[in-house]
Design a protein around this motif. Structure first.
Motif, PDB file in Angstrom:
ATOM      1  N   HIS A 210       0.716  18.881 -13.105  1.00 51.83           N
ATOM      2  CA  HIS A 210       1.588  19.468 -14.120  1.00 51.83           C
ATOM      3  C   HIS A 210       2.257  20.731 -13.601  1.00 51.83           C
ATOM      4  O   HIS A 210       3.416  21.030 -13.945  1.00 51.83           O
ATOM      5  N   GLU A 211       1.552  21.477 -12.757  1.00 51.00           N
ATOM      6  CA  GLU A 211       2.136  22.674 -12.160  1.00 51.00           C
ATOM      7  C   GLU A 211       3.361  22.319 -11.330  1.00 51.00           C
ATOM      8  O   GLU A 211       4.389  23.007 -11.387  1.00 51.00           O
ATOM      9  N   ARG A 212       3.281  21.251 -10.537  1.00 51.25           N
ATOM     10  CA  ARG A 212       4.425  20.811  -9.734  1.00 51.25           C
ATOM     11  C   ARG A 212       5.587  20.386 -10.630  1.00 51.25           C
ATOM     12  O   ARG A 212       6.737  20.720 -10.378  1.00 51.25           O
ATOM     13  N   VAL A 213       5.277  19.656 -11.719  1.00 46.90           N
ATOM     14  CA  VAL A 213       6.323  19.193 -12.640  1.00 46.90           C
ATOM     15  C   VAL A 213       7.047  20.383 -13.261  1.00 46.90           C
ATOM     16  O   VAL A 213       8.284  20.435 -13.315  1.00 46.90           O
TER      17      VAL A 213
ATOM     18  N   ASP B 242       6.333  11.792 -14.476  1.00 48.26           N
ATOM     19  CA  ASP B 242       7.028  13.044 -14.155  1.00 48.26           C
ATOM     20  C   ASP B 242       6.690  13.521 -12.747  1.00 48.26           C
ATOM     21  O   ASP B 242       7.557  14.030 -12.024  1.00 48.26           O
ATOM     22  N   LEU B 243       5.417  13.363 -12.352  1.00 51.20           N
ATOM     23  CA  LEU B 243       5.010  13.825 -11.032  1.00 51.20           C
ATOM     24  C   LEU B 243       5.766  13.085  -9.928  1.00 51.20           C
ATOM     25  O   LEU B 243       6.290  13.712  -8.994  1.00 51.20           O
ATOM     26  N   PHE B 244       5.827  11.776 -10.042  1.00 54.02           N
ATOM     27  CA  PHE B 244       6.432  11.012  -8.953  1.00 54.02           C
ATOM     28  C   PHE B 244       7.945  10.915  -9.069  1.00 54.02           C
ATOM     29  O   PHE B 244       8.591  10.275  -8.236  1.00 54.02           O
ATOM     30  N   ASN B 245       8.499  11.579 -10.073  1.00 50.08           N
ATOM     31  CA  ASN B 245       9.940  11.782 -10.114  1.00 50.08           C
ATOM     32  C   ASN B 245      10.331  13.117  -9.493  1.00 50.08           C
ATOM     33  O   ASN B 245      11.515  13.432  -9.414  1.00 50.08           O
ATOM     34  N   CYS B 246       9.318  13.913  -9.081  1.00 47.96           N
ATOM     35  CA  CYS B 246       9.579  15.200  -8.437  1.00 47.96           C
ATOM     36  C   CYS B 246      10.059  14.963  -7.005  1.00 47.96           C
ATOM     37  O   CYS B 246       9.761  13.948  -6.380  1.00 47.96           O
ATOM     38  N   SER B 247      10.771  15.942  -6.474  1.00 53.34           N
ATOM     39  CA  SER B 247      11.258  15.829  -5.095  1.00 53.34           C
ATOM     40  C   SER B 247      10.116  15.914  -4.093  1.00 53.34           C
ATOM     41  O   SER B 247      10.183  15.317  -3.018  1.00 53.34           O
ATOM     42  N   GLN B 248       9.061  16.687  -4.422  1.00 52.37           N
ATOM     43  CA  GLN B 248       7.904  16.807  -3.545  1.00 52.37           C
ATOM     44  C   GLN B 248       6.642  16.665  -4.390  1.00 52.37           C
ATOM     45  O   GLN B 248       5.988  17.650  -4.728  1.00 52.37           O
ATOM     46  N   PRO B 249       6.270  15.440  -4.748  1.00 54.01           N
ATOM     47  CA  PRO B 249       5.128  15.258  -5.659  1.00 54.01           C
ATOM     48  C   PRO B 249       3.773  15.541  -5.028  1.00 54.01           C
ATOM     49  O   PRO B 249       2.790  15.715  -5.735  1.00 54.01           O
ATOM     50  N   GLY B 250       3.693  15.588  -3.710  1.00 53.06           N
ATOM     51  CA  GLY B 250       2.390  15.658  -3.044  1.00 53.06           C
ATOM     52  C   GLY B 250       1.690  16.996  -3.128  1.00 53.06           C
ATOM     53  O   GLY B 250       0.464  17.057  -3.017  1.00 53.06           O
TER      54      GLY B 250
ATOM     55  N   SER C  80       0.838  -1.207   0.000  1.00 53.88           N
ATOM     56  CA  SER C  80       0.000   0.000   0.000  1.00 53.88           C
ATOM     57  C   SER C  80       0.870   1.252   0.000  1.00 53.88           C
ATOM     58  O   SER C  80       2.070   1.193   0.233  1.00 53.88           O
ATOM     59  N   VAL C  81       0.213   2.396  -0.289  1.00 52.20           N
ATOM     60  CA  VAL C  81       0.926   3.648  -0.462  1.00 52.20           C
ATOM     61  C   VAL C  81       0.363   4.678   0.501  1.00 52.20           C
ATOM     62  O   VAL C  81      -0.827   4.691   0.779  1.00 52.20           O
ATOM     63  N   THR C  82       1.191   5.582   1.007  1.00 49.99           N
ATOM     64  CA  THR C  82       0.735   6.656   1.883  1.00 49.99           C
ATOM     65  C   THR C  82       1.045   7.989   1.227  1.00 49.99           C
ATOM     66  O   THR C  82       2.085   8.141   0.579  1.00 49.99           O
ATOM     67  N   ILE C  83       0.155   8.972   1.380  1.00 53.01           N
ATOM     68  CA  ILE C  83       0.314  10.267   0.723  1.00 53.01           C
ATOM     69  C   ILE C  83       1.533  10.984   1.282  1.00 53.01           C
ATOM     70  O   ILE C  83       1.815  10.923   2.480  1.00 53.01           O
ATOM     71  N   GLY C  84       2.258  11.634   0.406  1.00 56.23           N
ATOM     72  CA  GLY C  84       3.443  12.358   0.812  1.00 56.23           C
ATOM     73  C   GLY C  84       4.698  11.500   0.831  1.00 56.23           C
ATOM     74  O   GLY C  84       5.810  12.021   0.804  1.00 56.23           O
ATOM     75  N   GLN C  85       4.556  10.197   0.904  1.00 55.03           N
ATOM     76  CA  GLN C  85       5.700   9.285   0.855  1.00 55.03           C
ATOM     77  C   GLN C  85       5.403   8.207  -0.179  1.00 55.03           C
ATOM     78  O   GLN C  85       5.479   7.017   0.084  1.00 55.03           O
ATOM     79  N   PHE C  86       5.039   8.666  -1.365  1.00 56.16           N
ATOM     80  CA  PHE C  86       4.541   7.743  -2.380  1.00 56.16           C
ATOM     81  C   PHE C  86       5.677   6.920  -2.966  1.00 56.16           C
ATOM     82  O   PHE C  86       6.738   7.442  -3.302  1.00 56.16           O
ATOM     83  N   ASP C  87       5.443   5.607  -3.081  1.00 53.49           N
ATOM     84  CA  ASP C  87       6.417   4.700  -3.671  1.00 53.49           C
ATOM     85  C   ASP C  87       6.105   4.533  -5.152  1.00 53.49           C
ATOM     86  O   ASP C  87       5.156   3.844  -5.522  1.00 53.49           O
ATOM     87  N   HIS C  88       6.885   5.181  -5.990  1.00 55.01           N
ATOM     88  CA  HIS C  88       6.595   5.142  -7.424  1.00 55.01           C
ATOM     89  C   HIS C  88       6.736   3.739  -7.992  1.00 55.01           C
ATOM     90  O   HIS C  88       6.208   3.432  -9.052  1.00 55.01           O
ATOM     91  N   ALA C  89       7.430   2.862  -7.269  1.00 52.34           N
ATOM     92  CA  ALA C  89       7.587   1.496  -7.770  1.00 52.34           C
ATOM     93  C   ALA C  89       6.250   0.785  -7.902  1.00 52.34           C
ATOM     94  O   ALA C  89       6.087  -0.124  -8.714  1.00 52.34           O
ATOM     95  N   SER C  90       5.253   1.205  -7.122  1.00 53.38           N
ATOM     96  CA  SER C  90       3.939   0.552  -7.201  1.00 53.38           C
ATOM     97  C   SER C  90       3.260   0.819  -8.527  1.00 53.38           C
ATOM     98  O   SER C  90       2.275   0.176  -8.867  1.00 53.38           O
ATOM     99  N   PHE C  91       3.799   1.820  -9.299  1.00 47.58           N
ATOM    100  CA  PHE C  91       3.225   2.083 -10.615  1.00 47.58           C
ATOM    101  C   PHE C  91       3.912   1.275 -11.712  1.00 47.58           C
ATOM    102  O   PHE C  91       3.534   1.348 -12.853  1.00 47.58           O
ATOM    103  N   GLN C  92       4.973   0.551 -11.378  1.00 44.08           N
ATOM    104  CA  GLN C  92       5.671  -0.213 -12.397  1.00 44.08           C
ATOM    105  C   GLN C  92       5.018  -1.585 -12.554  1.00 44.08           C
ATOM    106  O   GLN C  92       5.163  -2.455 -11.709  1.00 44.08           O
ATOM    107  N   PRO C  93       4.208  -1.797 -13.579  1.00 35.55           N
ATOM    108  CA  PRO C  93       3.470  -3.047 -13.727  1.00 35.55           C
ATOM    109  C   PRO C  93       4.358  -4.183 -14.212  1.00 35.55           C
ATOM    110  O   PRO C  93       5.434  -3.975 -14.755  1.00 35.55           O
ATOM    111  N   LYS C  94       3.859  -5.407 -13.946  1.00 36.96           N
ATOM    112  CA  LYS C  94       4.535  -6.563 -14.514  1.00 36.96           C
ATOM    113  C   LYS C  94       4.297  -6.584 -16.026  1.00 36.96           C
ATOM    114  O   LYS C  94       3.329  -6.026 -16.528  1.00 36.96           O
TER     115      LYS C  94
END
Length: 616
Positions: free
Chosen positions: A458-461, A585-593, A412-426
């Protein structure tokens, strides 16, 4: 034992007093212009060098002074406008406290040239550090010229606290606009570093407003005129379509003196209620004339804050006057009780409803579904008779197919400490993102999903892209095939000049084009072109009115604004590839939240929360 308390020397006392009156070059400009107006001048010239730090000179063709008055005007509390206490409550002049010239002479080197029409010779005086160092007769033209040089030369700490030349010049222009707008019957000119910024011919108030605020207001002003026994209100308000998202050009004058009043501003906003958005700001230039005894203008050193004897009456008059003006010029909405004659020509009105048409209508499935008792919600499961309904069914089935696609089985994922790996599908289970209302993106997670606001994401990116350029090198620019020109009001030219360099570092190539115009030669690479003029105009408005409120640097303000303006707008349809790229791009940001201003970019819905919603 020596006495502890001692009287301050005059020059030190004057410097301390000058701190209240002369806070920056613009303060001296205001005082000198007001004195020229009080002298009965019909032509006033303001000359500025080095944003007022090197020279501020005001030349007028007023009545001038004799030799004694020329010497006396630099003394503290020397004034020609108050002789007894009762005069303090009948003031209609601009300067009256007798501190302006004394304060200026305490912190600058001053040269005064003055001559009355009835005198053969005028008087020339030099003052430095509150001391007259030279006085002699001179052959001069009628009127007065006061030049103050090297502001704060003897108070270096105060000089160090001054802002950049561009910032100080903007304050000078603000004061020049306020005084010149009050007196359209006087000719004003402003010259900065040898270049003419304003040339204002004598004319009407409307002509003066257009000269100062821009020709785009020429056909968008509504006249306000209300005369009562208690007060008179006159001036102009902008039509609702001129309202801006930022505090635009808004001016109140009481007995021709510019004032600030949040209370009266609220009265105008109430008059515009339902005509402009709740976050809009209308243009207004309103003059209030009333008995000086009803006003106390000596409650603040700058005289821009005043007290009314009865604020509620003034509030009511202002609100009523603006409302009446908007209604009189058919700007305010009105109820129309007359039936549009074109409606009578419609087939549904002027043609009979035949028996065959009645039978066909009552036998239709749509008619039956809405006339059966308790069955208004029923729709026949067969093919719909409604045109285009089949397409909606197909889109719904397509949406369901996308929702049925499998997701990766990760933690599971928590806001502010998002694990982008969970978006990498098999490899065997590709994930499809869904766009909702062309505003949000639904992205699957291991045990739930997240709802992403596409514009804020997109604004954050974009913000982090601009911030990276801040730390490394300039962003690359893309030259425009068809450069766009911007025509600015004279007051905005100094601001645009100030922002040109930081904008260039972020990818904008903007060059002066003469006569208050600029040309946008290039925009940041990889960003969509075609809206750059609007973006720069909005940047000027934001920076002009919020620069002193945001406790962040100039560059930070520009980065926040550009990222907000360039971000994807609501209503833009995104392809699967575009959505995937934005999420990556969002979850490659330093502060995506969150965005730079603190707004959340996404909300997470985890599995346990979803199960609770369904009572599991």
């Amino acid at each position: 034992m020596a006495d502890t308390i001692q009287l301050l020397p005059d020059h030190i006392a004057n410097q301390i007093a000058a701190g209240e009156v002369i806070q920056r070059p613009a303060s001296a400009v205001k005082e000198l212009l007001e004195n020229a107006v009080d002298a009965g001048a019909t032509e006033i010239r303001l000359i500025i060098n080095d944003a007022g730090k090197a020279l501020i000179q005001v030349i007028d063709n007023g009545k001038g002074m004799n030799e004694t008055d020329a010497r006396m005007c630099f003394e503290r509390h020397a004034t020609s406008k108050i002789a007894k206490i009762e005069d303090l409550f009948q003031i209609r002049t601009m300067g009256f406290r007798g501190e302006a010239l004394a304060s200026i002479a305490a912190v600058a080197q001053v040269e005064l040239k003055t001559k009355r029409a009835e005198d053969e010779l005028g008087t020339y005086i030099e003052v430095e550090n509150s001391t007259v160092i030279k006085q002699e007769p001179a052959a001069l033209g009628n009127g007065t010229s006061i030049a103050m040089k090297n502001l704060f030369f003897n108070v270096p700490a105060r000089r160090n606290f001054l802002k950049s030349n561009a910032a100080e010049m903007r304050h000078i222009i603000d004061e020049f606009i306020r005084v010149s707008m009050s007196f359209p019957e006087i000719q004003f000119t402003l010259t900065s570093n040898g270049q003419q910024v304003f040339y204002l011919e004598k004319g009407t108030l409307k002509q003066r407003i257009v000269q100062l605020l821009g020709t785009n207001y020429n056909s968008k002003l509504v006249s306000v005129q209300e005369h009562t026994d208690y007060l008179n209100i006159y001036g102009f308000v902008g039509k609702p379509e001129t309202a801006k998202k930022t505090r635009g050009d808004q001016y109140f004058f009481v007995n021709n003196r510019f004032i600030r009043s949040g209370y009266l501003h609220h009265a105008v906003m109430q008059a515009f209620q339902d005509l402009i958005p709740s976050d809009g700001f209308p243009l207004y230039v309103l003059f209030i004339d009333l008995d000086p005894a009803q006003v106390d203008i000596n409650v603040h050193p700058t005289k821009q804050e005043i007290k009314f004897e009865d604020e509620k009456i003034v509030y009511a008059f202002v609100q009523a006057a603006v409302k009446h003006a908007l209604a009189q010029f058919s700007v305010a909405p009105s109820l129309e009780f007359d039936l549009d004659p074109t409606i009578q020509q419609l087939d549904a009105v002027n043609k009979p409803f035949t028996e065959n048409e009645q039978s066909a209508a009552t036998n239709s499935s749509l008619f039956q579904s809405f006339t059966q008792r308790f069955q208004a919600h029923v729709v026949n499961p067969g093919k719909s008779n409604m045109p285009g309904f089949e397409k909606k069914e197909e889109r719904f089935e397509s949406l369901m197919d996308q929702l049925r696609k499998p997701v990766a089985d990760e933690s599971s994922v928590t806001i502010g400490q998002f694990d982008h790996a969970s978006f990498q599908p098999k490899a065997s289970t590709p994930i499809a993102h869904l766009q909702l209302h062309q505003r949000y993106i639904i992205a699957s997670t291991a045990s739930g999903f997240i709802l992403i606001h596409q514009g804020l994401a997109h604004e954050r990116v974009l913000y982090e892209k601009f911030a990276a350029a801040n730390q490394q090198s300039r962003l690359p620019s893309q030259r425009s095939l068809f450069p766009v020109s911007i025509d600015l009001a004279p007051a905005d030219v100094a601001l645009m000049t100030e922002l040109t360099e930081p904008l260039q570092e972020l990818g904008y190539l903007i060059e002066p084009f003469g006569n208050n115009s600029f040309v946008i030669q290039g925009t940041p690479a990889d960003l969509e072109q075609g809206n750059e003029k609007h973006i720069i105009e909005q940047l000027l408005e934001q920076y002009k009115h919020f620069a002193n409120e945001l406790k962040v640097s100039k560059r930070e303000q520009i980065m926040r604004h550009l990222s907000r303006q360039h971000a994807i707008r609501a209503g833009k349809s995104l392809s699967q590839k575009e959505m995937q790229q934005l999420v990556d791009d969002l979850f490659n940001c330093s502060q995506p939240g969150t965005t730079a201003s603190g707004q959340p970019t996404f909300i997470e819905y985890n599995g346990s929360y979803l199960e609770k919603m369904f009572g599991q």
